[in-house]
Scaffold this active site. Structure first.
Site, PDB file in Angstrom:
ATOM      1  N   SER A  90       0.812  -3.750  -1.638  1.00 30.31           N
ATOM      2  CA  SER A  90       1.919  -4.695  -1.754  1.00 30.31           C
ATOM      3  C   SER A  90       1.659  -5.751  -2.836  1.00 30.31           C
ATOM      4  CB  SER A  90       2.178  -5.330  -0.383  1.00 30.31           C
ATOM      5  OG  SER A  90       3.449  -5.915  -0.322  1.00 30.31           O
ATOM      6  N   ASP A 218       9.154   3.243   3.578  1.00 31.33           N
ATOM      7  CA  ASP A 218       8.951   1.822   3.288  1.00 31.33           C
ATOM      8  C   ASP A 218      10.286   1.083   3.339  1.00 31.33           C
ATOM      9  OD1 ASP A 218       8.304  -0.669   2.288  1.00 31.33           O
ATOM     10  OD2 ASP A 218       7.145   0.083   0.596  1.00 31.33           O
ATOM     11  N   HIS A 246       5.708   0.675   5.269  1.00 29.62           N
ATOM     12  CA  HIS A 246       5.079  -0.160   4.243  1.00 29.62           C
ATOM     13  C   HIS A 246       3.597  -0.355   4.519  1.00 29.62           C
ATOM     14  CE1 HIS A 246       5.113  -3.046   0.950  1.00 29.62           C
ATOM     15  NE2 HIS A 246       4.518  -3.943   1.713  1.00 29.62           N
TER      16      HIS A 246
END
Length: 267
Positions: A90, A218, A246
């Site tokens: 991320s 995600d 995610h």
């Protein structure tokens, strides 16, 4: 003979450095770290500043280097001939790019796990700033945003809320969601004011092998957005974990061990 055997074992052993995303910490890698170490590799999961058990105060983080200081200090401690595989999740992708730009000779490859992947033409925060502009406030649910810093250079922070985390962890075990809701901390947002406007260099970050791992389920970074980043700054290879949310390190930790394949191929 023993020296030759030991040399061969060291050749097979890879060194992974795992970098967490926004509001998380090294703790989020506990499943993947265990599996990689069981395969015989060296694994370090770092807490970025003001994350996990790192005791830095948010107000002390004025630059991207401040935020990534624990990662940069770890890489600085390695011998010049040691190479690592950075695995960034991320927003950790921007810190990984910074580390690769500063220590290109110590980086065998950078793996972007459904992560923000900067380029070498725009400011470091370009991809994250674009994401923020394209995401409505409603999509963040109960996430808290705020400002700190000085009036002439305001910085921003975020704290992912319980409802938003449930969206992020929608396919992960509920125990890991509860763990996250208990452990997340306020983190700086990597905006232009934090990261500056000087782009990463071609001879640093730009020369490093990059691999992007897509997560098929995600709900944070849309597929269109991820594919835009890939087109914007094409990596060496794109891989996918189809049924991962995610937080692939929780929802599909065994499948994420395709990191072993990446290490064999690029390290």
């Amino acid at each position: 003979m023993l020296k030759v055997k030991k040399a061969m074992e060291n050749e097979k052993k890879k060194r992974f450095v795992l970098i967490h995303g926004l509001c998380h910490g090294a703790w989020c890698w506990y499943k993947v770290k265990t599996q990689l170490e069981a395969a015989g590799h060296c694994v370090t999961a770092v807490d970025l500043a003001a994350s996990g058990v790192n005791m830095t105060c948010l107000e002390e983080i004025q630059t991207l280097k401040d935020y990534g200081k624990p990662l940069l200090e770890y890489l600085s401690s390695l011998c010049d001939d040691e190479k690592v595989i950075l695995v960034a999740h991320s927003m950790g992708g921007i810190s990984a790019a910074l580390a690769a730009d500063i220590f290109p000779r110590k980086i065998a490859a950078v793996v972007f796990l459904t992560a923000f992947m900067p380029d070498t033409r725009n400011p470091p925060a370009y991809v994250f700033e674009k994401f923020l502009r394209s995401t409505s406030r409603e999509e963040w649910l109960d996430t808290v945003f705020g400002r700190y810093g000085t009036p002439d250079c305001p910085l921003e922070f975020g704290l992912l809320g319980p409802k938003f985390l449930a969206k992020v962890y929608q396919l992960s075990p509920v125990q890991d969601l509860v763990l996250a809701q208990m452990l997340v901390r306020v983190n700086p947002l990597v905006t232009n004011n934090l990261a500056g406007t000087r782009s990463f260099s071609e001879e640093g970050y730009g020369c490093i092998t990059r691999i992007y791992i897509m997560c098929g389920e995600d709900l944070v970074l849309s597929e269109d957005y991820r594919r835009w980043m890939i087109k914007n700054f094409a990596p060496k290879e794109v891989m996918e974990i189809r049924d991962a949310d995610h937080m692939a390190m929780f929802s599909k930790p065994q499948e994420l061990c395709l990191l072993l394949e990446i290490a064999d191929k690029y390290a």
